[in-house]
Enzyme design. Structure first.
Site, short mmCIF file in Angstrom:
data_model
loop_
_atom_site.label_atom_id
_atom_site.label_comp_id
_atom_site.label_asym_id
_atom_site.label_seq_id
_atom_site.Cartn_x
_atom_site.Cartn_y
_atom_site.Cartn_z
N HIS A 177 4.90 -6.02 -7.86
CA HIS A 177 4.45 -5.20 -8.99
C HIS A 177 5.55 -5.08 -10.04
O HIS A 177 5.28 -5.16 -11.24
CB HIS A 177 4.04 -3.81 -8.50
CG HIS A 177 2.63 -3.73 -8.03
ND1 HIS A 177 2.20 -4.34 -6.88
CD2 HIS A 177 1.55 -3.12 -8.57
CE1 HIS A 177 0.90 -4.09 -6.72
NE2 HIS A 177 0.49 -3.36 -7.73
N LYS A 226 -3.70 2.52 1.06
CA LYS A 226 -3.96 3.72 1.86
C LYS A 226 -3.12 4.85 1.30
O LYS A 226 -2.06 4.63 0.73
CB LYS A 226 -3.66 3.48 3.34
CG LYS A 226 -2.20 3.28 3.68
CD LYS A 226 -2.00 3.12 5.18
CE LYS A 226 -0.51 2.94 5.47
NZ LYS A 226 -0.25 2.73 6.87
#
Length: 184
Positions: free
Chosen positions: A37, A102
């Site tokens: 990222h 999650k």
């Protein structure tokens, strides 16, 4: 509700999704964790081309284990999403429409989900082997030096996930806590 959805995600599909909805995703999704990222955001800031188009895409926050002989991929359970929170808003501004991981997201990410008309899904932690069965093809496409955290292009069929944050400001984790507190 339960939906079967295909990638790339379209706005009219995202508009139908609400927190708690169960989805089965079919099509292409990409893997990336925090190191990847950071590199993607650096490329955007430098005005350089990304290794794949973000338009309508889903990024799965996973660092899969190596595939055993005869398998497409190893264990592929979700990683904790908050580590991607510093990067998610800018990726959504550049076309990212879905994220799978999650755990909860920051308020900035939830606001960006609403503004950019995106969606955050949870994959079931502890079900890595089951999730891996929905992955039909895995191809490393960028940042091989990151090992398990390299970006991979996955072809999935009926990848199971649950809508956690929708474009309407819903947050399944917050709603779940409220319901629990009311019942206690």
């Amino acid at each position: 509700m339960e939906y079967t959805i295909e990638t790339p995600l379209r706005e009219e599909v995202i508009q139908t999704l609400k927190i708690g909805d169960v989805v089965k995703i079919t099509g292409t999704i990409y893997t990336a964790r925090d190191a990847a990222h950071a590199r993607l955001v650096s490329l955007i800031e430098e005005g350089k081309e990304l290794p794949f188009s973000l338009e309508g895409q889903i990024i799965y926050y996973v660092g899969p284990t190596p595939a055993k002989p005869g398998y497409t991929i190893g264990s592929a359970g979700p990683t904790t999403s908050y580590r991607m929170d510093p990067y998610a808003p800018i990726l959504m501004q550049h076309g990212l429409k879905g994220m799978i991981g999650k755990g909860g997201r920051s308020q900035e990410v939830k606001d960006s989900i609403q503004k950019e008309k995106a969606v955050y899904f949870a994959a079931v932690g502890g079900a890595a082997a089951l999730i891996a069965k929905s992955i039909q093809k895995a191809e490393l496409i960028a940042y091989e030096d990151l090992g398990a955290e390299a970006i991979r292009k996955l072809e999935v069929k009926d990848f199971p996930a649950i809508v956690v944050n929708d474009i309407y400001g819903g947050d399944l984790y917050e709603e779940g806590r409220k319901q629990y507190m009311e019942e206690v």
